[in-house]
Design a protein around this motif. Sequence first.
Motif, PDB file in Angstrom:
ATOM      1  N   TYR A 182      81.714  86.982  23.317  1.00  0.00           N
ATOM      2  CA  TYR A 182      82.069  86.149  24.476  1.00  0.00           C
ATOM      3  C   TYR A 182      83.275  86.771  25.170  1.00  0.00           C
ATOM      4  O   TYR A 182      84.417  86.469  24.838  1.00  0.00           O
ATOM      5  CB  TYR A 182      82.387  84.718  24.040  1.00  0.00           C
ATOM      6  N   LYS A 183      82.995  87.633  26.110  1.00  0.00           N
ATOM      7  CA  LYS A 183      84.075  88.376  26.771  1.00  0.00           C
ATOM      8  C   LYS A 183      85.039  87.463  27.523  1.00  0.00           C
ATOM      9  O   LYS A 183      86.163  87.820  27.787  1.00  0.00           O
ATOM     10  CB  LYS A 183      83.493  89.408  27.739  1.00  0.00           C
ATOM     11  N   SER A 184      84.591  86.249  27.854  1.00  0.00           N
ATOM     12  CA  SER A 184      85.430  85.370  28.658  1.00  0.00           C
ATOM     13  C   SER A 184      86.042  84.223  27.846  1.00  0.00           C
ATOM     14  O   SER A 184      86.391  83.199  28.413  1.00  0.00           O
ATOM     15  CB  SER A 184      84.620  84.808  29.827  1.00  0.00           C
ATOM     16  N   THR A 239      91.604  80.931  21.620  1.00  0.00           N
ATOM     17  CA  THR A 239      90.383  80.392  21.020  1.00  0.00           C
ATOM     18  C   THR A 239      90.301  80.744  19.543  1.00  0.00           C
ATOM     19  O   THR A 239      89.951  79.905  18.703  1.00  0.00           O
ATOM     20  CB  THR A 239      89.124  80.906  21.769  1.00  0.00           C
ATOM     21  N   GLY A 240      90.623  81.987  19.209  1.00  0.00           N
ATOM     22  CA  GLY A 240      90.590  82.416  17.808  1.00  0.00           C
ATOM     23  C   GLY A 240      91.513  81.581  16.939  1.00  0.00           C
ATOM     24  O   GLY A 240      91.150  81.186  15.828  1.00  0.00           O
ATOM     25  N   LYS A 241      92.683  81.285  17.470  1.00  0.00           N
ATOM     26  CA  LYS A 241      93.652  80.469  16.726  1.00  0.00           C
ATOM     27  C   LYS A 241      93.109  79.048  16.523  1.00  0.00           C
ATOM     28  O   LYS A 241      93.277  78.462  15.452  1.00  0.00           O
ATOM     29  CB  LYS A 241      94.977  80.440  17.483  1.00  0.00           C
ATOM     30  N   GLU A 242      92.458  78.511  17.546  1.00  0.00           N
ATOM     31  CA  GLU A 242      91.881  77.168  17.426  1.00  0.00           C
ATOM     32  C   GLU A 242      90.755  77.137  16.389  1.00  0.00           C
ATOM     33  O   GLU A 242      90.647  76.191  15.601  1.00  0.00           O
ATOM     34  CB  GLU A 242      91.359  76.687  18.787  1.00  0.00           C
ATOM     35  N   ILE A 243      89.932  78.162  16.392  1.00  0.00           N
ATOM     36  CA  ILE A 243      88.848  78.236  15.410  1.00  0.00           C
ATOM     37  C   ILE A 243      89.427  78.333  14.004  1.00  0.00           C
ATOM     38  O   ILE A 243      88.966  77.663  13.080  1.00  0.00           O
ATOM     39  CB  ILE A 243      87.909  79.429  15.714  1.00  0.00           C
TER      40      ILE A 243
END
Length: 195
Positions: free
Chosen positions: A21-23, A28-32
């Motif tokens: 997901y380039k966008s 986001t990674g931290k939230e996951i």
Amino acid sequence: LFDHRLAVSLDGMIGWGLDAYKSAPAGTGKEIKGFLEGRARFLFEEMGFSYDCINAVLAAGFDDPVDALERVRALQAMREEPNFLSLASNFKRVVNILAQAGTVTGAPDAAKMCDAAEMALWNTYQQARPQVEAARRDHDYDAALRSLASMRQAVDEFFDKVLVMAKETDVKNNRLALLSQLSHLFLGIADISQI
């Protein structure tokens, strides 16, 4: 992962997933990772582990969830040992002293150690470190925690007899470096100041 004992890197999997997901928004990674931490915490609680053991292990990292499970199991078993609870109390002092001191750099220098209890702790650390590191590599966290607990007397004596924040800057910095090394050894397994 737990059922099949699959060793994976969550950070690696998250990064791989986000590459598709380039966008993806920043963070986001931290939230996951935060979501996965919550899932691990829930599963550990469902397995019957105490909240403080879970907190201690998760604080030290959980990139490989199966490894984190092994650490929480070992910590839960070890927490009943009298030597370990005393060591956990002293480790809390180590964490507090290092937090107040700020950034600690460099390795301890045995030539600058002027107190017998300080030298004894350094020698005990030097003996325990290879045992702890070997046990960690083998995922034998019972053995690693027992090696850490074997340092209890030297740590007790250090705090009874040594003033960490000495007036002499070199002596103080060297003592802080010693505590920093000790802290890193523990934090490879769990932040036992949370016990």
